[in-house]
Design an enzyme around this catalytic site. Sequence first.
Site: not given
Length: 312
Positions: A189, A202
């Site tokens: 990401s 995350y």
Amino acid sequence: MESALPAAGFLYWVGAGTVAYLALRISYSLFTALRVWGVGNEAGVGPGLGEWAVVTGSTDGIGKSYAEELAKHGMKVVLISRSKDKLDQVSSEIKEKFKVETRTIAVDFASEDIYDKIKTGLAGLEIGILVNNVGMSYEYPEYFLDVPDLDNVIKKMININILSVCKMTQLVLPGMVERSKGAILNISSGSGMLPVPLLTIYSATKTFVDFFSQCLHEEYRSKGVFVQSVLPYFVATKLAKIRKPTLDKPSPETFVKSAIKTVGLQSRTNGYLIHALMGSIISNLPSWIYLKIVMNMNKSTRAHYLKKTKKN
């Protein structure tokens, strides 16, 4: 006066050398951009790497789009996700649309005892591409200690975002090494490129995926295996809670169609030209400016979410 002439000549050549260096850098960057984002390497993706592609988290969003794109390139596809009903539906769609064989494995990547089942399901298959896509994020940006059900979130996020990448790679990589060909595409990401406060766990797990991919690529590229870290920014998916695609927030189909062209060309990619430009700009910001901007953005998102849920 005479002593000034050699100095002037030296400065001239320093200036000329600098200009030439910058011109070469710019030319190389433009050539690379044209090769990656214009021409791409779509022809290198297909059954030539192996009959089968394996995609985790393959019933929605980016994972589903990778499965469809690889089927479009003539590869048989193993779909691995949690919901059997969704798996059956996507499997049927891919079979009908692309006329390729599919298999499904229903498992919950939040659990640790699933990999024997996956190993059995993959036994005997010539796997050319593995897409480690399955992932989970926060419900909303939150301070670490205030994340609801924190113990469970820590365990699930590590199992889904980190353990799955390691274990799936462990299952598939030996066959690729034996055949001296294959590709592993790990979906990290943009949040893994730099720290993202209020999405702390995350962001950290996606940094793991990025570093794991880079290390693995260096270890195994001489053995014919290409490992790619894919670092998208926002894509219009359920996970990102974005419904309408825009230029900077593409649909999963648009993103994957672009990202697939980078396989074999970029071992670390943002997958999409606009995201690559965003990544370049963000990476060159002073860290204190970047962190302040991201913290303020996530605080605003957090406040909006909490206000909305309080009303409901």
